[in-house]
Motif scaffolding. Structure first.
Motif, PDB file in Angstrom:
ATOM      1  N   ARG A 203      69.947  10.922  74.125  1.00 16.24           N
ATOM      2  CA  ARG A 203      70.690  12.183  74.188  1.00 16.24           C
ATOM      3  C   ARG A 203      69.961  13.278  73.411  1.00 16.24           C
ATOM      4  O   ARG A 203      69.952  14.448  73.814  1.00 16.24           O
ATOM      5  CB  ARG A 203      72.112  11.987  73.634  1.00 16.24           C
TER       6      ARG A 203
ATOM      7  N   ASP B  30      67.155  14.478  75.630  1.00 14.87           N
ATOM      8  CA  ASP B  30      67.649  15.375  76.681  1.00 14.87           C
ATOM      9  C   ASP B  30      67.944  16.764  76.130  1.00 14.87           C
ATOM     10  O   ASP B  30      67.699  17.776  76.799  1.00 14.87           O
ATOM     11  CB  ASP B  30      68.913  14.797  77.319  1.00 14.87           C
TER      12      ASP B  30
ATOM     13  N   LYS C 189      64.759  19.105  75.123  1.00 13.49           N
ATOM     14  CA  LYS C 189      63.977  19.646  76.243  1.00 13.49           C
ATOM     15  C   LYS C 189      64.441  21.046  76.614  1.00 13.49           C
ATOM     16  O   LYS C 189      63.686  21.829  77.209  1.00 13.49           O
ATOM     17  CB  LYS C 189      64.086  18.710  77.453  1.00 13.49           C
TER      18      LYS C 189
END
Length: 306
Positions: free
Chosen positions: A287, A290, A293
């Motif tokens: 997580r 993610d 990014k």
């Protein structure tokens, strides 16, 4: 704009005209200053074409088409990013959330509440969906220490200031209800009638429900990590006690021959525990990966009447 109605659309082609008609019939006695925002989450049926047809004849209806299927809660976020109403209603497109309940939600909000949730006392869902919902809320309550209500979903009315704060949150692992709950504000709930699905079956498969549950739990609590630490400490203490026992048992002559089976079992058991702990840690690291990014939460490919 006084009212904004935001509805994520997926496999809604056969229900859209009825949805818009019933929303307008429910809002017209209150005000004619409203907008209906239909967000097509790249539905594989003809939902976007139907939205185009409705928008061509009704300027109060706005259409948003996402570039691919991002998921229900991302579609909701896309709709909320363009809404301009003083009061915002979020509802599903399958007509299980009855548009006729909107005036009741608004009347309760006028008592001074910023959020009014629709609480579905009697749910017209399948056995599997009802049981999976109860199981999720049981596990979530235990892990997070937060008391949740399985009868409350996305359907509700929200003041503009609530949605403004919601739009500021950039979480990739996002679920609408959990993020709104985090914001606080003065909130309450009222009982509403829950209808049967107008057409077809729910698009939430078992895998989608599992992934959504993981997103909600991991993004709202770190208790699984704390449990992993506690369980690891317990296993270490248990292993130490077992080692002390084996030493004394060997010296006392209770153990005549080393046990191959118990050794292999212990290795497999501890190995399985380690893999489970690493898996929990990996979910949190995933997580974080993610999030850093910083990719857009959704991509809008086309807008109508916006």
């Amino acid at each position: 704009m006084f009212f904004s109605i935001v509805s994520p659309i997926y496999y809604g082609e056969k229900m859209l005209e009825t949805l818009v008609s019933r929303i307008e019939q429910s809002l017209n006695p209150i005000t004619d200053n409203y907008e209906i925002i239909l967000v097509n989450d790249c539905s594989p049926d003809g939902s976007w074409q139907k939205i185009k047809e409705i928008c061509a004849t009704d300027q109060k209806v706005k259409g948003i088409n996402l570039s691919r299927n991002f998921g229900q809660h991302y579609a909701i976020s896309a709709g909320l990013s363009v809404c301009s109403g003083e009061w915002i209603v979020v509802m599903d497109c399958d007509l299980q959330d009855r548009p006729e309940e909107i005036p009741h939600l608004y009347n309760k909000a006028k008592e001074g509440f910023d959020i009014v949730y629709a609480r579905r006392v009697v749910r017209h869902d399948g056995f599997f969906k009802r049981m999976s919902s109860k199981m999720f809320h049981f596990v979530f309550d235990w892990l997070s220490g937060i008391k949740s209500d399985s009868s409350i979903a996305n359907f509700g009315i929200y003041n503009q200031k609530v949605i403004k704060e919601y739009n500021k949150m950039p979480e990739v692992a996002r679920t609408f209800t959990s993020l709104v709950n985090y914001l606080g504000f003065r909130h309450t709930s009222i009982e509403v009638q829950h209808a049967s699905r107008a057409d077809g079956n729910s698009s939430y498969t078992f895998n989608k429900l599992i992934n959504l549950s993981l997103d909600v739990i991991i993004s709202n609590t770190n208790r699984p990590l704390k449990l992993a630490v506690g369980f690891g400490f317990f296993m270490s203490f248990f292993s130490f006690c077992l080692a002390v026992y084996n030493i004394f048992a060997k010296l006392a002559g209770y153990i005549g021959m080393p046990g191959y089976t118990s050794t292999v079992f212990s290795i497999w058991f501890v190995g399985g525990i380690l893999l489970m702990m690493l898996g929990i840690l990996g979910l949190y690291i995933g997580r974080i990966f993610d999030q850093v990014k910083q990719r857009p939460l959704y991509v809008i490919s086309e807008k109508l009447n916006c």
